[in-house]
Design a protein around this motif. Structure first.
Motif, PDB file in Angstrom:
ATOM      1  N   CYS A  95      -7.922  13.089   6.324  1.00 38.94           N
ATOM      2  CA  CYS A  95      -6.913  13.154   7.153  1.00 38.94           C
ATOM      3  C   CYS A  95      -6.360  11.396   7.341  1.00 38.94           C
ATOM      4  O   CYS A  95      -7.527  10.458   7.222  1.00 38.94           O
ATOM      5  N   PHE A  96      -5.066  11.420   7.646  1.00 38.54           N
ATOM      6  CA  PHE A  96      -4.526   9.846   7.627  1.00 38.54           C
ATOM      7  C   PHE A  96      -3.535   9.583   8.801  1.00 38.54           C
ATOM      8  O   PHE A  96      -2.637  10.453   8.836  1.00 38.54           O
ATOM      9  N   TYR A  97      -4.027   8.902   9.947  1.00 38.59           N
ATOM     10  CA  TYR A  97      -3.129   8.488  10.969  1.00 38.59           C
ATOM     11  C   TYR A  97      -1.994   7.783  10.365  1.00 38.59           C
ATOM     12  O   TYR A  97      -2.265   6.937   9.633  1.00 38.59           O
ATOM     13  N   ALA A  98      -0.707   8.040  10.370  1.00 38.02           N
ATOM     14  CA  ALA A  98       0.414   7.591   9.711  1.00 38.02           C
ATOM     15  C   ALA A  98       1.650   7.649  10.373  1.00 38.02           C
ATOM     16  O   ALA A  98       2.131   8.605  10.899  1.00 38.02           O
ATOM     17  N   PRO A  99       2.111   6.237  10.406  1.00 40.17           N
ATOM     18  CA  PRO A  99       3.659   6.299  10.989  1.00 40.17           C
ATOM     19  C   PRO A  99       4.544   6.711   9.797  1.00 40.17           C
ATOM     20  O   PRO A  99       4.416   6.623   8.648  1.00 40.17           O
ATOM     21  N   LEU A 100       5.719   7.793  10.579  1.00 44.34           N
ATOM     22  CA  LEU A 100       6.819   7.983   9.739  1.00 44.34           C
ATOM     23  C   LEU A 100       7.898   6.990   9.974  1.00 44.34           C
ATOM     24  O   LEU A 100       8.218   6.989  11.293  1.00 44.34           O
ATOM     25  N   ILE A 101       8.595   6.738   9.134  1.00 44.14           N
ATOM     26  CA  ILE A 101       9.700   5.842   9.534  1.00 44.14           C
ATOM     27  C   ILE A 101      11.034   6.222   8.762  1.00 44.14           C
ATOM     28  O   ILE A 101      11.148   6.790   7.751  1.00 44.14           O
ATOM     29  N   ASP A 102      12.050   5.795   9.576  1.00 42.98           N
ATOM     30  CA  ASP A 102      13.542   5.952   8.918  1.00 42.98           C
ATOM     31  C   ASP A 102      13.807   4.567   8.018  1.00 42.98           C
ATOM     32  O   ASP A 102      13.142   3.891   7.805  1.00 42.98           O
ATOM     33  N   ALA A 103      15.117   4.830   7.558  1.00 46.17           N
ATOM     34  CA  ALA A 103      15.677   3.448   6.684  1.00 46.17           C
ATOM     35  C   ALA A 103      15.642   2.402   7.319  1.00 46.17           C
ATOM     36  O   ALA A 103      15.606   1.531   6.833  1.00 46.17           O
ATOM     37  N   ASN A 104      15.832   2.282   8.615  1.00 47.57           N
ATOM     38  CA  ASN A 104      15.865   0.988   9.459  1.00 47.57           C
ATOM     39  C   ASN A 104      14.569   0.747   9.994  1.00 47.57           C
ATOM     40  O   ASN A 104      14.372  -0.300  10.727  1.00 47.57           O
ATOM     41  N   GLY A 106      12.855   2.409  11.597  1.00 43.82           N
ATOM     42  CA  GLY A 106      12.520   2.935  13.140  1.00 43.82           C
ATOM     43  C   GLY A 106      11.637   4.227  13.036  1.00 43.82           C
ATOM     44  O   GLY A 106      11.512   4.894  12.398  1.00 43.82           O
ATOM     45  N   MET A 107      10.710   4.292  14.204  1.00 49.76           N
ATOM     46  CA  MET A 107       9.568   5.272  14.088  1.00 49.76           C
ATOM     47  C   MET A 107      10.439   6.808  14.341  1.00 49.76           C
ATOM     48  O   MET A 107      11.089   6.850  15.261  1.00 49.76           O
ATOM     49  N   ILE A 108       9.955   7.649  13.467  1.00 46.12           N
ATOM     50  CA  ILE A 108      10.237   8.996  13.224  1.00 46.12           C
ATOM     51  C   ILE A 108       9.207   9.851  14.008  1.00 46.12           C
ATOM     52  O   ILE A 108       9.447  10.709  14.811  1.00 46.12           O
ATOM     53  N   ASN A 109       7.855   9.279  13.770  1.00 45.96           N
ATOM     54  CA  ASN A 109       6.733  10.349  14.334  1.00 45.96           C
ATOM     55  C   ASN A 109       5.589   9.374  13.778  1.00 45.96           C
ATOM     56  O   ASN A 109       5.493   8.505  13.147  1.00 45.96           O
ATOM     57  N   ASP A 110       4.626  10.015  14.420  1.00 49.58           N
ATOM     58  CA  ASP A 110       3.281   9.443  14.214  1.00 49.58           C
ATOM     59  C   ASP A 110       2.032  10.559  13.782  1.00 49.58           C
ATOM     60  O   ASP A 110       1.155  10.476  14.555  1.00 49.58           O
ATOM     61  N   MET A 253       6.662   4.473  22.405  1.00 51.04           N
ATOM     62  CA  MET A 253       7.467   4.255  21.207  1.00 51.04           C
ATOM     63  C   MET A 253       8.419   5.087  21.064  1.00 51.04           C
ATOM     64  O   MET A 253       8.197   6.441  21.283  1.00 51.04           O
ATOM     65  N   THR A 254       9.642   4.779  20.575  1.00 54.49           N
ATOM     66  CA  THR A 254      10.914   5.593  20.214  1.00 54.49           C
ATOM     67  C   THR A 254      11.395   5.200  18.949  1.00 54.49           C
ATOM     68  O   THR A 254      10.776   4.075  18.367  1.00 54.49           O
ATOM     69  N   ASN A 255      12.385   5.741  18.576  1.00 44.75           N
ATOM     70  CA  ASN A 255      13.098   5.626  17.149  1.00 44.75           C
ATOM     71  C   ASN A 255      13.407   4.098  17.285  1.00 44.75           C
ATOM     72  O   ASN A 255      13.808   3.623  16.094  1.00 44.75           O
ATOM     73  N   ALA A 256      13.659   3.465  18.514  1.00 48.26           N
ATOM     74  CA  ALA A 256      14.128   2.070  18.548  1.00 48.26           C
ATOM     75  C   ALA A 256      13.157   1.048  18.302  1.00 48.26           C
ATOM     76  O   ALA A 256      13.332   0.012  18.088  1.00 48.26           O
ATOM     77  N   ASN A 257      11.845   1.570  17.908  1.00 49.41           N
ATOM     78  CA  ASN A 257      10.750   0.576  17.809  1.00 49.41           C
ATOM     79  C   ASN A 257      10.150   0.741  16.191  1.00 49.41           C
ATOM     80  O   ASN A 257      10.470   1.737  15.617  1.00 49.41           O
ATOM     81  N   ASN A 258       9.984  -0.298  15.512  1.00 44.99           N
ATOM     82  CA  ASN A 258       9.055  -0.233  14.395  1.00 44.99           C
ATOM     83  C   ASN A 258       7.785  -0.231  14.474  1.00 44.99           C
ATOM     84  O   ASN A 258       7.048  -0.607  15.520  1.00 44.99           O
TER      85      ASN A 258
END
Ligand code: THG
Length: 378
Positions: A95-104, A106-110, A253-258
């Motif tokens: 199992c891997f705790y992992a940030p998902l991010i968009d092209a900017n 920005g956080m999509i999910n964790d 955190m929201t999509n506005a955060n990296n």
């Protein structure tokens, strides 16, 4: 203060295979995550639940942690595209705790990512629509992969007596499961994925039931085995989560955060040979240096109200951050909180002032995450 109103629950807010038991045990409130109800409390206060979780064992209906299944020849490729975490050496059973991010960046999910086979992954998501994002990427990149929300319903067993309870049902094999690994153990002749993980720092397991018709039997088996270990129905505990520094998407955190701001840099690889969406943006952010980062905050000697809107953090009347989650800690005998602090003010022990949504002001200080035991006043 606003008048308390009820939130009506319809078919769009899904129950879980365990809801009947949760209601029979007297659930007192729900939250909604991924359009699924999440129990928030039973007959005890959040403080009673906190002590109980630290000493005994609890059974949590975390069916809202939906599994986005990525399956097919390009499954590993799509999963890696979505996260800065380097999954190239990932092994089946991890199992891997992992940030998902968009092209900017920005956080999509964790999510927690589970590698089920070379061609099959589950993304155990927090509260945002990862299935649509993944399907769009698969379409746009022309990948040979199927994305769907799987009919899988996690149940968490958390607390120091978790091993004892599950050993009664699954035998000693369960004790052998290492942190963030999983095994398939049999329940009523059906293979059940059991991982050593969970949304607390008190130890425990998550059982990923992929046959909802077995839900009540699974709940009952754990509940019955737990009787000699003082088991209680429970839910992710806010005090314990804040002290442990576990983040909540949509709150901390929201999509506005990296992910660097979110303190998730240990899950971000900048290896030149690794490719993922948002890497260029993330590299640029890293080179420029982040301007804010998540920290713990300790403040006040009187109980604060629940934090429903971000609270101002200031130094000499200048805003230097926000508190996003706050609650009284009976162990620290102060309020514990998570928040974003501006660079220059995020060093542990920096004195700060917190202003809650009623205008009440509290003296406080910045602390590292997870909350250090040494911060407990005697
Ligand atoms: N379990 C599962 N799915 C989930 C959660 C979970 N999905 C939503 C949400 N919780 C995701 N958020 C987190 C946050 C922290 C952790 C797991 C999920 C966590 N963190 C460890 C820590 O901070 O100590 C580190 C893990 C590591 O080092 O890899 O466990 O709870 N199934």
């Amino acid at each position: 203060m606003t008048t308390p109103v009820k939130l009506t629950v319809s078919r769009r807010q899904r129950g879980t295979p365990y809801t009947a038991r949760v209601e029979a045990l007297g659930v007192s409130a729900y939250s909604i995550v991924n359009r699924t109800i999440l129990p928030k409390g039973f007959r005890k206060t959040v403080e009673e639940d906190y002590w109980h979780l630290r000493e005994h064992v609890q059974l949590w209906d975390v069916g809202c942690q939906r599994q986005i299944e990525v399956c097919g020849p390009d499954a590993a490729k799509l999963t890696q595209l979505m996260t800065p975490r380097d999954l190239r050496k990932a092994k089946v059973g991890q199992c891997f705790y992992a940030p998902l991010i968009d092209a900017n960046a920005g956080m999509i999910n964790d999510p927690i990512i589970l590698k089920l086979s070379e061609n099959r992954f589950w993304l155990s998501i927090a509260d945002s629509d990862v299935a649509l994002w993944a399907k769009g990427l698969a379409q746009g990149y022309g990948l040979d992969v199927a994305v769907q929300e799987a009919d899988v319903w996690p149940l968490a067993v958390q607390g120091p007596k978790s091993d004892d309870v599950l050993e009664t049902i699954f035998g000693s094999d369960v004790r052998e499961i290492r942190f963030f690994r999983f095994k398939w153990l049999e329940f009523q002749g059906h293979p059940l994925l059991i991982a050593r993980s969970g949304y607390s720092k008190q130890g425990g397991f998550e059982l990923y039931l992929d046959k909802p018709s077995l839900g009540l039997a699974l709940w009952d088996a754990i509940w019955n085995a737990g009787q000699s270990f003082n088991i209680s129905p429970g839910s992710p505990n806010l005090i314990e989560r804040v002290e442990g520094g576990l983040l909540s998407l949509g709150n901390e955190m929201t999509n506005a955060n990296n992910p660097l701001e979110c303190g998730l840099e240990q899950y971000c690889s900048f290896d030149p040979d690794l490719h993922y969406i948002g890497k260029t943006a993330l590299e640029r952010i890293r080179a420029a240096g982040i301007t804010q980062q998540i920290r713990g905050v300790l403040f006040g000697t009187q109980k604060c109200p629940p934090c429903r809107q971000p609270w101002r953090i200031s130094v000499e009347e200048m805003q230097v951050g926000i508190v996003t989650t706050a609650i009284w800690s009976p162990r620290f005998k102060q309020n514990v909180a998570l928040g974003m602090l501006d660079r220059g003010y995020w060093t542990p022990n920096h004195p700060i002032v917190i202003t809650d949504e009623n205008g009440q002001r509290y003296a406080g200080k910045v602390v590292a995450l997870p909350f250090p035991e040494t911060a407990i006043s005697t």
